[in-house]
Motif scaffolding. Structure first.
Motif, PDB file in Angstrom:
ATOM      1  N   PRO A   8       0.829  -1.210   0.000  1.00 50.89           N
ATOM      2  CA  PRO A   8       0.000   0.000   0.000  1.00 50.89           C
ATOM      3  C   PRO A   8       0.860   1.254   0.000  1.00 50.89           C
ATOM      4  O   PRO A   8       1.998   1.261   0.490  1.00 50.89           O
ATOM      5  CB  PRO A   8      -0.816  -0.122   1.291  1.00 50.89           C
ATOM      6  N   LEU A   9       0.330   2.331  -0.526  1.00 49.87           N
ATOM      7  CA  LEU A   9       1.047   3.595  -0.553  1.00 49.87           C
ATOM      8  C   LEU A   9       1.306   4.140   0.851  1.00 49.87           C
ATOM      9  O   LEU A   9       2.202   4.969   1.039  1.00 49.87           O
ATOM     10  CB  LEU A   9       0.277   4.623  -1.380  1.00 49.87           C
ATOM     11  N   SER A  10       0.543   3.677   1.838  1.00 52.96           N
ATOM     12  CA  SER A  10       0.796   4.088   3.222  1.00 52.96           C
ATOM     13  C   SER A  10       2.193   3.691   3.680  1.00 52.96           C
ATOM     14  O   SER A  10       2.719   4.246   4.639  1.00 52.96           O
ATOM     15  CB  SER A  10      -0.253   3.478   4.159  1.00 52.96           C
ATOM     16  N   ARG A  11       2.825   2.746   2.990  1.00 51.20           N
ATOM     17  CA  ARG A  11       4.179   2.303   3.324  1.00 51.20           C
ATOM     18  C   ARG A  11       5.213   2.881   2.350  1.00 51.20           C
ATOM     19  O   ARG A  11       6.299   2.340   2.177  1.00 51.20           O
ATOM     20  CB  ARG A  11       4.230   0.776   3.317  1.00 51.20           C
ATOM     21  N   LEU A  12       4.879   4.012   1.758  1.00 51.45           N
ATOM     22  CA  LEU A  12       5.744   4.629   0.758  1.00 51.45           C
ATOM     23  C   LEU A  12       7.154   4.881   1.272  1.00 51.45           C
ATOM     24  O   LEU A  12       8.136   4.776   0.522  1.00 51.45           O
ATOM     25  CB  LEU A  12       5.117   5.947   0.284  1.00 51.45           C
ATOM     26  N   SER A  13       7.297   5.198   2.550  1.00 51.61           N
ATOM     27  CA  SER A  13       8.623   5.502   3.092  1.00 51.61           C
ATOM     28  C   SER A  13       9.596   4.336   2.942  1.00 51.61           C
ATOM     29  O   SER A  13      10.812   4.539   2.930  1.00 51.61           O
ATOM     30  CB  SER A  13       8.521   5.908   4.558  1.00 51.61           C
ATOM     31  N   ARG A  14       9.082   3.113   2.814  1.00 53.83           N
ATOM     32  CA  ARG A  14       9.961   1.949   2.618  1.00 53.83           C
ATOM     33  C   ARG A  14      10.728   2.043   1.312  1.00 53.83           C
ATOM     34  O   ARG A  14      11.811   1.448   1.177  1.00 53.83           O
ATOM     35  CB  ARG A  14       9.140   0.658   2.634  1.00 53.83           C
ATOM     36  N   LEU A  15      10.187   2.782   0.344  1.00 54.01           N
ATOM     37  CA  LEU A  15      10.848   2.921  -0.949  1.00 54.01           C
ATOM     38  C   LEU A  15      11.849   4.071  -0.972  1.00 54.01           C
ATOM     39  O   LEU A  15      12.561   4.245  -1.958  1.00 54.01           O
ATOM     40  CB  LEU A  15       9.803   3.155  -2.054  1.00 54.01           C
TER      41      LEU A  15
ATOM     42  N   PRO B  93      14.689   5.166   1.313  1.00 57.66           N
ATOM     43  CA  PRO B  93      15.553   5.017   2.486  1.00 57.66           C
ATOM     44  C   PRO B  93      16.410   6.230   2.797  1.00 57.66           C
ATOM     45  O   PRO B  93      16.868   6.373   3.933  1.00 57.66           O
ATOM     46  CB  PRO B  93      16.431   3.811   2.119  1.00 57.66           C
ATOM     47  N   TYR B  94      16.651   7.123   1.832  1.00 56.16           N
ATOM     48  CA  TYR B  94      17.495   8.285   2.080  1.00 56.16           C
ATOM     49  C   TYR B  94      16.684   9.548   2.379  1.00 56.16           C
ATOM     50  O   TYR B  94      17.256  10.639   2.463  1.00 56.16           O
ATOM     51  CB  TYR B  94      18.400   8.577   0.867  1.00 56.16           C
ATOM     52  N   HIS B  95      15.367   9.405   2.542  1.00 59.65           N
ATOM     53  CA  HIS B  95      14.520  10.579   2.647  1.00 59.65           C
ATOM     54  C   HIS B  95      13.656  10.566   3.905  1.00 59.65           C
ATOM     55  O   HIS B  95      13.419   9.512   4.496  1.00 59.65           O
ATOM     56  CB  HIS B  95      13.645  10.700   1.394  1.00 59.65           C
ATOM     57  N   THR B  96      13.212  11.754   4.300  1.00 54.20           N
ATOM     58  CA  THR B  96      12.421  11.926   5.513  1.00 54.20           C
ATOM     59  C   THR B  96      11.193  12.788   5.217  1.00 54.20           C
ATOM     60  O   THR B  96      11.097  13.405   4.158  1.00 54.20           O
ATOM     61  CB  THR B  96      13.251  12.610   6.609  1.00 54.20           C
ATOM     62  N   TYR B  97      10.274  12.808   6.184  1.00 56.52           N
ATOM     63  CA  TYR B  97       9.062  13.625   6.074  1.00 56.52           C
ATOM     64  C   TYR B  97       8.279  13.310   4.798  1.00 56.52           C
ATOM     65  O   TYR B  97       7.818  14.213   4.101  1.00 56.52           O
ATOM     66  CB  TYR B  97       9.396  15.116   6.165  1.00 56.52           C
ATOM     67  N   ILE B  98       8.143  12.020   4.517  1.00 51.54           N
ATOM     68  CA  ILE B  98       7.343  11.603   3.365  1.00 51.54           C
ATOM     69  C   ILE B  98       5.874  11.767   3.718  1.00 51.54           C
ATOM     70  O   ILE B  98       5.387  11.178   4.679  1.00 51.54           O
ATOM     71  CB  ILE B  98       7.656  10.153   2.960  1.00 51.54           C
TER      72      ILE B  98
ATOM     73  N   VAL C 180      15.230   7.302  -8.138  1.00 46.29           N
ATOM     74  CA  VAL C 180      14.803   8.648  -8.500  1.00 46.29           C
ATOM     75  C   VAL C 180      13.478   8.916  -7.801  1.00 46.29           C
ATOM     76  O   VAL C 180      12.469   8.279  -8.100  1.00 46.29           O
ATOM     77  CB  VAL C 180      14.641   8.801 -10.028  1.00 46.29           C
ATOM     78  N   VAL C 181      13.467   9.870  -6.879  1.00 50.89           N
ATOM     79  CA  VAL C 181      12.331  10.042  -5.983  1.00 50.89           C
ATOM     80  C   VAL C 181      11.475  11.250  -6.381  1.00 50.89           C
ATOM     81  O   VAL C 181      11.236  12.161  -5.609  1.00 50.89           O
ATOM     82  CB  VAL C 181      12.812  10.110  -4.519  1.00 50.89           C
ATOM     83  N   SER C 182      10.983  11.237  -7.608  1.00 49.89           N
ATOM     84  CA  SER C 182      10.199  12.352  -8.123  1.00 49.89           C
ATOM     85  C   SER C 182       8.907  12.572  -7.350  1.00 49.89           C
ATOM     86  O   SER C 182       8.424  13.707  -7.267  1.00 49.89           O
ATOM     87  CB  SER C 182       9.888  12.130  -9.610  1.00 49.89           C
ATOM     88  N   ILE C 183       8.332  11.539  -6.769  1.00 50.93           N
ATOM     89  CA  ILE C 183       7.079  11.687  -6.031  1.00 50.93           C
ATOM     90  C   ILE C 183       7.271  12.551  -4.787  1.00 50.93           C
ATOM     91  O   ILE C 183       6.315  13.155  -4.288  1.00 50.93           O
ATOM     92  CB  ILE C 183       6.507  10.299  -5.637  1.00 50.93           C
ATOM     93  N   HIS C 184       8.489  12.663  -4.286  1.00 52.15           N
ATOM     94  CA  HIS C 184       8.767  13.394  -3.039  1.00 52.15           C
ATOM     95  C   HIS C 184       9.450  14.737  -3.277  1.00 52.15           C
ATOM     96  O   HIS C 184       9.164  15.705  -2.576  1.00 52.15           O
ATOM     97  CB  HIS C 184       9.645  12.518  -2.143  1.00 52.15           C
ATOM     98  N   GLU C 185      10.346  14.811  -4.261  1.00 52.35           N
ATOM     99  CA  GLU C 185      11.093  16.047  -4.467  1.00 52.35           C
ATOM    100  C   GLU C 185      11.283  16.373  -5.950  1.00 52.35           C
ATOM    101  O   GLU C 185      12.274  16.975  -6.340  1.00 52.35           O
ATOM    102  CB  GLU C 185      12.459  15.971  -3.755  1.00 52.35           C
TER     103      GLU C 185
END
Length: 323
Positions: free
Chosen positions: A79-86, A88-93, A149-154
């Motif tokens: 689930p997208l609720s566990r997006l932070s698992r994808l 590992p180098y990022h915070t405040y997802i 590549v974390v386009s969804i976050h930054e």
């Protein structure tokens, strides 16, 4: 490695604040049935969305699961609720905001808006967020340690913010094994198709976070010719977030930098030194030094870093007005 404690806190706060009637099981089921992305939607739901077909595999940082994005059925059910698992180098997802981005992108796709521009190589392209016709543009390079590549976050969130500031925006999808070259190809494509895309031919900023900020800084310094492309106008500004890049040059464009003091990946002392060194060379620098912030905070919503993207946009617009 940074632990995503901030993202868990934000998700818990979001869940606690939502009423049962607005976020209960019946509402979730209704949203999913209507094709609305929610924290309960899965990675597979994103990948299988027909309107996302040309670019679906680039919306989430699937490289952290499989280098070739060849996911197992278990991975697809995450689930997208566990997006932070994808990430590992990022915070405040912010999971709810990520879902909002996907839903707004879906609405644009329904209206036949131009969203995806493929580039010359596999796994390379540009997400296009058009602003006013002829306005300056920002080319955004998301980070991920050259692992994902974390386009969804930054990436996509920055593009939406640049649109709100009256600017055109492009988010680069690059190959992690050759990010710099892909970035230059993306920039060259925009500049050579500026009239068709409705963007300025000469006024643009290069923006990035972490690994993406390094790419932005290098491109801003050396320009297109260093990579064998015909000469075009150099960047009007570089906008950088949380990177330990330390090179300086007389050719560096005016630069905005934001950095947290509690960054275990990109030490703040390196950014402090670069800011001083650039100023000694006569480069205009605006530096937002944020106490206590870790690496990879993205927009920094509901933190001490909130609003930095708008400050970066204002910095860029001041440079445009001067030239």
């Amino acid at each position: 490695m940074v632990h995503n404690l901030g993202s868990r806190r934000q998700l818990l706060t979001f869940l606690a604040a939502a009423s049962f009637s607005s976020f209960g099981p019946m509402s979730i089921a209704r949203d999913i049935a209507n094709g609305t992305f929610t924290p309960q939607s899965t990675v597979g739901d994103v990948l299988d969305e027909p309107l996302f077909e040309p670019f679906a595999r680039y919306l989430l940082p699937l490289e952290t699961v499989s280098r070739y994005r060849d996911l197992s059925e278990t991975d697809r059910k995450m689930p997208l609720s566990r997006l932070s698992r994808l990430l590992p180098y990022h915070t405040y997802i912010d999971v709810s905001e990520a879902c909002g981005i996907l839903n707004r992108l879906k609405a644009r796709a329904k209206s036949d808006a131009r969203i995806w521009i493929p580039l010359f190589h596999k796994d390379a392209g540009l997400f296009f967020y058009p602003g006013p016709k002829g306005a300056p543009f920002v080319l955004i390079c998301a980070g991920g340690g050259f692992v994902y590549v974390v386009s969804i976050h930054e990436g996509l969130p920055y593009a939406e913010a640049m649109n709100r500031n009256g600017l055109n925006a492009f988010v680069l999808q690059y190959r992690v094994s050759g990010g710099g070259r892909t970035a230059i190809e993306g920039l060259y494509h925009i500049l050579t198709h500026a009239k068709e895309l409705g963007v300025s031919k000469t006024k643009y900023a290069l923006m990035g976070s972490s690994a993406g900020a390094r790419m932005a800084a290098v491109m801003g310094d050396v320009g297109l010719e260093a990579y064998g492309f015909p000469d075009k106008s150099k960047a009007t500004a570089v906008l950088m977030a949380y990177t330990g890049y330390s090179d300086v040059s007389y050719d560096d464009p005016p630069t905005f930098m934001v950095q947290g003091t509690n960054d275990s990946i990109a030490p703040v002392e390196v950014v402090d030194w670069r800011m001083r060194a650039m100023k000694k060379l006569g480069t205009e620098v605006e530096y937002m030094r944020v106490e206590g912030m870790p690496h990879g905070f993205g927009l920094g919503t509901n933190t001490a870093a909130e609003g930095w993207v708008d400050r970066a946009a204002a910095f860029f617009k001041r440079q445009v007005a001067r030239h």
